[in-house]
Design an enzyme around this catalytic site. Structure first.
Site, PDB file in Angstrom:
ATOM      1  N   SER A 168      66.079  74.754  18.256  1.00  0.00           N
ATOM      2  CA  SER A 168      66.528  75.191  19.578  1.00  0.00           C
ATOM      3  C   SER A 168      67.668  74.285  20.033  1.00  0.00           C
ATOM      4  CB  SER A 168      65.381  75.099  20.587  1.00  0.00           C
ATOM      5  OG  SER A 168      65.852  75.250  21.912  1.00  0.00           O
TER       6      SER A 168
ATOM      7  N   TYR B 244      58.827  70.083  24.347  1.00  0.00           N
ATOM      8  CA  TYR B 244      59.458  71.126  23.530  1.00  0.00           C
ATOM      9  C   TYR B 244      60.772  70.611  22.949  1.00  0.00           C
ATOM     10  CZ  TYR B 244      61.710  75.588  22.343  1.00  0.00           C
ATOM     11  OH  TYR B 244      62.350  76.613  21.693  1.00  0.00           O
TER      12      TYR B 244
END
Length: 248
Positions: free
Chosen positions: A142, A156
């Site tokens: 990501s 995350y």
């Protein structure tokens, strides 16, 4: 793009990017096994891909249950044979301020985003090496690994940075075995996970240079390149696909 003869495993394929990745690989001729926790959703996806002319079967499993993954791989191989393409897509967001996170959530995020994918990479590679067969591993990272603005997804972001480093180190480890390991780092794309973030903090696209979210179809070419013979000399690379959203 002809992936005939390849067997692909896509995790987290019941929705979002994983669902798209599975359909794209099947349309290119790969036999695809899709994994995830939602059995009924997986069966729906497999049926859609099959109806479109692809070969796809579902095997329900939770990637965070790392001890079961060798057994899971036995089940997967029983469907179409040796997995030659792995797309490590399963992941979860924490959506909570770090100092408020219970240990159970911390464990779940780390186990799903890092531990499970690492074990799955190793399990796939071990079988490819034993068969003296090269392969392709694509980890889904990501842009959050590179950029953090305090949006309650610190863990995350941390785990996706770990995915990037995992990609680089495993690429070196297995290059001698013709196993290429790369990653795709998407920016903000229109997915279920993004829908959840928008519900919490609002639509971020107004701050982007092109004022838009990505369409999952815009990742097709990146995925196909990294699993094709055309990327034979590319390993250990994290490919950023974010439309300039994050700045540089």
């Amino acid at each position: 793009m002809d992936l005939s003869g390849e067997v692909a495993l896509v995790t987290g394929a019941s929705s979002g990017l994983g669902r798209r990745f599975a359909a794209v690989l099947a349309s290119a001729g790969a036999r695809v096994v899709i994994g995830g926790r939602r059995d009924e959703r997986l069966k729906e996806v497999a049926a859609e891909i099959t109806a479109a002319g692809g070969q796809c079967e579902a095997v329900a499993f939770d990637v965070s249950d790392a001890r079961r993954l060798p057994e899971v791989m036995d089940q997967v191989e029983a469907v179409f044979g040796l997995v030659t393409v792995l797309v490590n897509n399963a992941g979860i967001n924490d959506a909570m301020r770090p100092h408020k996170m219970p240990l159970e959530l911390i464990d779940a995020v780390i186990d799903t985003n890092v531990r499970g994918p690492f074990v799955l990479c190793c399990e796939v590679a071990r079988r490819l090496i034993a068969a003296r067969r090269g392969g392709r591993i694509v980890n889904i990272s990501s842009m959050g690994a590179f950029d953090y603005h305090g949006n309650a997804a610190a863990l995350y972001s941390t785990t996706k940075a770990a995915v990037n480093r995992m990609t680089e180190t495993l690429a070196v480890e297995w290059a001698r075995h013709d196993i290429n390991v790369n990653a795709i780092a998407p920016g903000a794309f229109a997915t279920e996970m993004m829908d959840g973030m928008i519900a919490r903090v609002g639509d971020p696209s107004g701050a982007f240079p092109r004022k838009r979210l990505g369409d999952p179809a815009q990742l097709d070419s990146s995925l196909l390149y990294l699993v094709s013979p055309g990327s034979e000399f590319v390993t250990g690379t994290v490919l950023k696909v974010d439309d300039g959203q994050m700045g540089r």
